[in-house]
Design a protein around this motif. Structure first.
Motif, PDB file in Angstrom:
ATOM      1  N   ALA A 119       1.214  22.983 -81.139  1.00 20.48           N
ATOM      2  CA  ALA A 119      -0.149  22.877 -80.616  1.00 20.48           C
ATOM      3  C   ALA A 119      -0.069  22.876 -79.100  1.00 20.48           C
ATOM      4  CB  ALA A 119      -0.817  21.609 -81.116  1.00 20.48           C
ATOM      5  N   ILE A 120      -0.940  23.668 -78.472  1.00 21.25           N
ATOM      6  CA  ILE A 120      -0.954  23.772 -77.014  1.00 21.25           C
ATOM      7  C   ILE A 120      -2.299  23.267 -76.518  1.00 21.25           C
ATOM      8  CG2 ILE A 120      -0.845  25.370 -75.051  1.00 21.25           C
ATOM      9  CD1 ILE A 120       0.767  27.279 -76.873  1.00 21.25           C
ATOM     10  N   VAL A 121      -2.276  22.283 -75.639  1.00 18.89           N
ATOM     11  CA  VAL A 121      -3.540  21.792 -75.082  1.00 18.89           C
ATOM     12  C   VAL A 121      -3.739  22.437 -73.711  1.00 18.89           C
ATOM     13  CG1 VAL A 121      -4.946  19.797 -74.495  1.00 18.89           C
ATOM     14  CG2 VAL A 121      -3.175  19.599 -76.264  1.00 18.89           C
ATOM     15  N   GLY A 122      -4.778  23.250 -73.613  1.00 19.48           N
ATOM     16  CA  GLY A 122      -5.094  23.920 -72.350  1.00 19.48           C
ATOM     17  C   GLY A 122      -4.713  25.383 -72.397  1.00 19.48           C
ATOM     18  N   ALA A 123      -5.678  26.264 -72.166  1.00 19.16           N
ATOM     19  CA  ALA A 123      -5.437  27.713 -72.216  1.00 19.16           C
ATOM     20  C   ALA A 123      -5.458  28.317 -70.830  1.00 19.16           C
ATOM     21  CB  ALA A 123      -6.459  28.383 -73.108  1.00 19.16           C
ATOM     22  N   GLY A 124      -4.994  27.556 -69.851  1.00 24.03           N
ATOM     23  CA  GLY A 124      -4.858  28.098 -68.497  1.00 24.03           C
ATOM     24  C   GLY A 124      -3.632  28.992 -68.422  1.00 24.03           C
ATOM     25  N   PRO A 125      -3.201  29.335 -67.218  1.00 22.61           N
ATOM     26  CA  PRO A 125      -2.054  30.238 -67.081  1.00 22.61           C
ATOM     27  C   PRO A 125      -0.800  29.743 -67.813  1.00 22.61           C
ATOM     28  CG  PRO A 125      -2.703  29.268 -64.955  1.00 22.61           C
ATOM     29  CD  PRO A 125      -3.796  28.989 -65.917  1.00 22.61           C
ATOM     30  N   ALA A 126      -0.558  28.412 -67.794  1.00 24.41           N
ATOM     31  CA  ALA A 126       0.632  27.876 -68.467  1.00 24.41           C
ATOM     32  C   ALA A 126       0.478  27.957 -69.988  1.00 24.41           C
ATOM     33  CB  ALA A 126       0.876  26.430 -68.027  1.00 24.41           C
ATOM     34  N   GLY A 127      -0.606  27.397 -70.510  1.00 23.12           N
ATOM     35  CA  GLY A 127      -0.822  27.357 -71.960  1.00 23.12           C
ATOM     36  C   GLY A 127      -0.965  28.741 -72.558  1.00 23.12           C
ATOM     37  N   ILE A 225       1.648  20.187 -73.581  1.00 26.08           N
ATOM     38  CA  ILE A 225       0.489  19.686 -72.850  1.00 26.08           C
ATOM     39  C   ILE A 225       0.397  20.457 -71.532  1.00 26.08           C
ATOM     40  CG2 ILE A 225      -0.653  17.616 -71.932  1.00 26.08           C
ATOM     41  CD1 ILE A 225      -0.131  17.478 -74.987  1.00 26.08           C
ATOM     42  N   ALA A 226      -0.635  21.278 -71.447  1.00 23.56           N
ATOM     43  CA  ALA A 226      -0.829  22.115 -70.249  1.00 23.56           C
ATOM     44  C   ALA A 226      -2.263  21.915 -69.775  1.00 23.56           C
ATOM     45  CB  ALA A 226      -0.545  23.577 -70.581  1.00 23.56           C
ATOM     46  N   THR A 227      -2.556  20.648 -69.463  1.00 18.42           N
ATOM     47  CA  THR A 227      -3.936  20.258 -69.181  1.00 18.42           C
ATOM     48  C   THR A 227      -4.332  20.431 -67.714  1.00 18.42           C
ATOM     49  OG1 THR A 227      -2.979  18.040 -69.220  1.00 18.42           O
ATOM     50  CG2 THR A 227      -4.332  18.652 -71.088  1.00 18.42           C
ATOM     51  N   GLY A 228      -3.421  20.901 -66.890  1.00 12.27           N
ATOM     52  CA  GLY A 228      -3.798  21.200 -65.513  1.00 12.27           C
ATOM     53  C   GLY A 228      -4.024  19.980 -64.655  1.00 12.27           C
ATOM     54  N   ALA A 229      -5.031  20.049 -63.811  1.00  9.09           N
ATOM     55  CA  ALA A 229      -5.257  18.988 -62.833  1.00  9.09           C
ATOM     56  C   ALA A 229      -6.744  18.852 -62.561  1.00  9.09           C
ATOM     57  CB  ALA A 229      -4.528  19.331 -61.531  1.00  9.09           C
ATOM     58  N   SER A 230      -7.089  17.756 -61.880  1.00 14.68           N
ATOM     59  CA  SER A 230      -8.484  17.601 -61.457  1.00 14.68           C
ATOM     60  C   SER A 230      -8.535  17.378 -59.954  1.00 14.68           C
ATOM     61  CB  SER A 230      -9.138  16.435 -62.196  1.00 14.68           C
ATOM     62  OG  SER A 230      -8.459  15.241 -61.903  1.00 14.68           O
ATOM     63  N   SER A 414       1.093  31.255 -60.515  1.00 13.41           N
ATOM     64  CA  SER A 414       2.276  32.074 -60.851  1.00 13.41           C
ATOM     65  C   SER A 414       3.366  31.180 -61.413  1.00 13.41           C
ATOM     66  CB  SER A 414       2.834  32.772 -59.611  1.00 13.41           C
ATOM     67  OG  SER A 414       1.811  33.349 -58.870  1.00 13.41           O
ATOM     68  N   ILE A 415       3.529  30.011 -60.776  1.00 15.66           N
ATOM     69  CA  ILE A 415       4.530  29.046 -61.238  1.00 15.66           C
ATOM     70  C   ILE A 415       4.130  28.534 -62.621  1.00 15.66           C
ATOM     71  CG2 ILE A 415       5.564  26.772 -60.755  1.00 15.66           C
ATOM     72  CD1 ILE A 415       6.424  28.529 -58.518  1.00 15.66           C
ATOM     73  N   ALA A 416       2.845  28.269 -62.819  1.00 14.62           N
ATOM     74  CA  ALA A 416       2.368  27.768 -64.113  1.00 14.62           C
ATOM     75  C   ALA A 416       2.711  28.755 -65.229  1.00 14.62           C
ATOM     76  CB  ALA A 416       0.865  27.512 -64.059  1.00 14.62           C
ATOM     77  N   MET A 417       2.550  30.049 -64.964  1.00 13.16           N
ATOM     78  CA  MET A 417       2.857  31.054 -65.986  1.00 13.16           C
ATOM     79  C   MET A 417       4.343  31.050 -66.328  1.00 13.16           C
ATOM     80  SD  MET A 417       0.306  34.242 -65.206  1.00 13.16           S
ATOM     81  CE  MET A 417       0.103  34.163 -63.441  1.00 13.16           C
ATOM     82  N   LEU A 418       5.177  30.923 -65.293  1.00 15.92           N
ATOM     83  CA  LEU A 418       6.626  30.876 -65.543  1.00 15.92           C
ATOM     84  C   LEU A 418       6.997  29.617 -66.318  1.00 15.92           C
ATOM     85  CD1 LEU A 418       8.005  32.152 -62.114  1.00 15.92           C
ATOM     86  CD2 LEU A 418       7.908  33.401 -64.268  1.00 15.92           C
ATOM     87  N   GLU A 419       6.375  28.492 -65.930  1.00 14.94           N
ATOM     88  CA  GLU A 419       6.663  27.245 -66.651  1.00 14.94           C
ATOM     89  C   GLU A 419       6.194  27.333 -68.105  1.00 14.94           C
ATOM     90  OE1 GLU A 419       7.083  23.697 -63.394  1.00 14.94           O
ATOM     91  OE2 GLU A 419       5.295  23.704 -64.656  1.00 14.94           O
ATOM     92  N   GLY A 420       5.070  27.984 -68.332  1.00 12.19           N
ATOM     93  CA  GLY A 420       4.580  28.173 -69.699  1.00 12.19           C
ATOM     94  C   GLY A 420       5.611  28.903 -70.547  1.00 12.19           C
ATOM     95  N   ARG A 421       6.224  29.913 -69.949  1.00 13.84           N
ATOM     96  CA  ARG A 421       7.260  30.678 -70.670  1.00 13.84           C
ATOM     97  C   ARG A 421       8.483  29.800 -70.932  1.00 13.84           C
ATOM     98  NH1 ARG A 421       7.355  35.902 -71.782  1.00 13.84           N
ATOM     99  NH2 ARG A 421       9.595  36.195 -71.620  1.00 13.84           N
TER     100      ARG A 421
END
Lengths: 468, 162
Positions: A119-127, A225-230, A414-421
């Motif tokens: 299960a992935i929480v958050g569909a941003g670049p990482a998720g 958990i790829a919930t990003g930031a506020s 860009s970093i988030a996408m790499l971390e997602g991978r």
């Protein structure tokens, strides 16, 4: 009323008309528009009042992270109206105090359970990137996303990305979002949108999700958990007035919903977000009076500052906001100069004729679910606040919980996408796939991107929170 | 500390290592960079068809080989920092090519105000060329020509006259 009529980058498509009721009055909105946006477009600023002093409250973050836009929707209080799309005949009421409980409960649906490998929480670049990677190996993840759109904050990033070709540099964020969303759709990846992951129950290893008046119990072998930031709020009198927005909120309002956040804006903070959003405000036809920065130099990339200066927007260092004035929304701002010890210099106050103040004073990782899950956190000022302790494979101190993107430290997409991978490949490795070479490859790519002077603090921060 | 980090704009002194000798740009359009910070970014290098833009690694500052640059403008359209420009002395006239992402876009033949790095009006010029890539991906690229070639290294923006 506040619609953007023409834009140099974006085409805004209006959905069909949908009508709903706001405090008993009929409001015409468009399909796909969120409640708060429809109201803001029509010039409505006040959504609730503060519990004790009854001060007016409007939107602040516009991405479902804060509680500033909470209203009563169809009898249910504390609904984040900035992320909830309008529906025909919906009943929306401004909220006072802590909100009134529902008059009746039959609106709630029976809870359901969903079981998944990941299960992935958050569909941003990482998720989003992680979900695609998992699916490439034949694993079917489920994505839980609070917004109606997938892509996270990429959907509002009209600027071109930095990095190398591998990270799609030179292409606008909105285009990268489009590509990710298309891949997710083509690969038939399960995604629950308009769904809030509100709690993690470690004893049962269950994630609680609320969606359309229904409780969904998600049980997965692995969680990402790829919930990003506020966005951070800073203290100053009047900071709760409608018209004080996070800079990212202004970006959502204008670039996703085609609405001007204001006509005359003062930007607080000259980091990348403040500089980029100021430029995008110009593109939306908004007057940016100035960017003020408390430090003695511009914090963001210099090239972003030059873009603004070429249009005559002043950037004032050693200056900060002293007060936001107005009722019921911002009517002016007062700034003050700071000395070398960040003390206000009396007599340097300056009044600005603005209707909107944007704060770009930093981001805080959204670690709430990780805290509930019992993952160890550590405070790191270089990474934006409390972040999960993890190893380089992005596994937290809980063996089945991984992290990626801004939730593990503020960087960029860009970093988030790499971390997602990396996180996805690490989970796959644990599931028995051989992904070690690919992981090493991406770790090297990350290292080269983080090799410059701008990443020094981040690299230091990561050292402090990474275990072997 | 560099002064431009306070002011937000570069001076021609800051740029002395990045600007070509005037003799090199007589009727020869070349790319110039205004990217002086080490940031992880290299689309200018990878978009260049003649490999005239150099970087040691992705965090290095780009440098242009003015001899081999053919002035195609690909780097201007692609640069995420809008920090690539092209300059030329066209006969006796000055010519600057710059990225432009606001509306209204000027039309070819239109007279526009010329702005410096601080956004101050320093003259008028005529739009002699406009290249419109897919706007959702890259930046529009506008070429302005003006009489006073001396302001070549100052003109870095335009303003459409209402």
């Amino acid at each position: 009323m506040r619609e953007i009529q023409a834009h140099p980058i974006l085409n805004f498509k209006k959905g069909k008309e949908v009508s709903f009721f706001f405090n008993g009055s009929k409001i015409i909105a468009y399909d796909g528009e969120n409640i708060a946006m429809a109201l803001y477009r029509l010039g409505i600023d006040v959504f609730s009042e503060s519990p004790k002093l009854h001060r007016p409250r409007g939107m602040f973050c516009a991405i479902g992270k804060c509680s500033s836009c909470m209203m009563r929707v169809n009898g249910i209080p504390n609904v984040r109206t900035c992320v909830l799309p309008v529906k025909e005949n919906m009943i929306v009421e401004t909220q006072s105090y802590y909100g009134k409980l529902p008059d009746k409960v039959e609106n709630f649906k029976k809870s359901i359970e969903i079981s998944k490998d990941v299960a992935i929480v958050g569909a941003g670049p990482a998720g989003a990137t992680a979900s695609i990677t998992l699916k490439e190996y034949g694993i079917n993840p489920i994505i839980i996303e609070q917004n109606s759109l997938l892509g996270g904050q990429l959907v509002k990033q009209t600027h071109k990305f930095f990095g190398s070709e591998r990270e799609k540099a030179g292409i606008r964020g909105i285009k990268i979002a489009e590509e990710l969303i298309q891949q997710i759709e083509e690969m038939n990846i399960d995604a629950l949108v308009n769904s809030t992951a509100f709690g993690f129950y470690p004893e049962e290893n269950i994630l609680g999700v609320f969606r359309d008046n229904q409780f969904i119990k998600i049980s997965a072998k692995y969680y990402l958990i790829a919930t990003g930031a506020s966005e951070k709020m800073i203290p100053f009198p009047g900071n709760d007035l409608p018209g004080v927005f996070g800079a990212g909120a202004a970006q959502t309002i204008m670039n996703v919903f085609g609405i001007k956040p204001g006509n005359k804006i003062l930007m607080i903070g000259a980091g990348n977000v403040g500089l980029i959003v100021s430029y995008q405000l110009l593109q939306a036809g908004v007057e940016v009076k100035a960017v003020v920065e408390a430090m003695d130099e511009i914090g963001g990339y210099f090239v972003h500052a030059s873009k603004l200066r070429r249009f005559g927007v002043p950037i004032l260092t050693k200056t900060t906001i002293k007060e936001a004035v107005g009722y019921p929304r911002v009517e002016k701002a007062i700034t003050v100069n700071l000395d070398d010890s960040f003390n206000e210099i009396p007599g340097t106050e300056k009044e600005w004729d603005v209707d909107t103040i944007c704060l770009s004073t930093g981001l805080i990782p959204s670690v709430n679910l990780l805290a509930q899950a019992g993952c160890d956190l550590k405070y790191s000022p270089h990474l934006g606040g409390y972040v999960p302790i993890r190893n380089k494979y992005l596994m937290t101190t809980k063996e089945n919980i991984y992290v990626a993107g801004d939730v593990d430290g503020i960087e960029e997409a860009s970093i988030a996408m790499l971390e997602g991978r990396i996180a996805a490949l690490s989970i796959l490795e644990k599931m028995g796939f051989n992904t070690q070479n690919k992981i090493t490859d991406i770790l090297n790519e990350l290292k080269s991107l983080r090799n410059g002077p701008f990443s020094k603090k981040v690299v230091q921060g990561i050292k402090e929170v990474e275990y072997e | 500390m560099n002064n431009y980090l306070k002011s937000g704009y570069l001076s021609t002194v800051d740029l002395s290592d990045f600007l070509p000798d005037l003799s090199l740009i007589k009727d020869h359009q070349v790319a110039v960079t205004e990217c002086v910070q080490e940031i992880p970014c290299n689309p200018c290098v990878t978009s260049c068809p003649t490999r005239s833009i150099f970087m040691k690694d992705i965090n290095d500052i780009p440098h242009v080989d003015f001899e081999t640059c053919i002035g195609c403008g690909k780097c201007v359209a692609v640069c995420p920092g809008l920090a690539m420009f092209m300059i030329r002395i066209n006969g006796t006239q000055g010519e600057v090519t710059l990225p432009y992402e606001l509306i209204p876009l000027p039309k070819k033949g239109e007279e526009v105000n010329l702005l410096n790095r601080k956004g101050e009006i320093i003259g008028r010029g005529v739009v002699t060329k406009i290249f419109l890539p897919e706007r959702e991906i890259h930046s529009a690229v506008v070429t302005v020509t003006f009489k006073d070639a001396k302001i070549l290294n100052e003109v870095r923006n335009i303003e459409v006259i209402k």
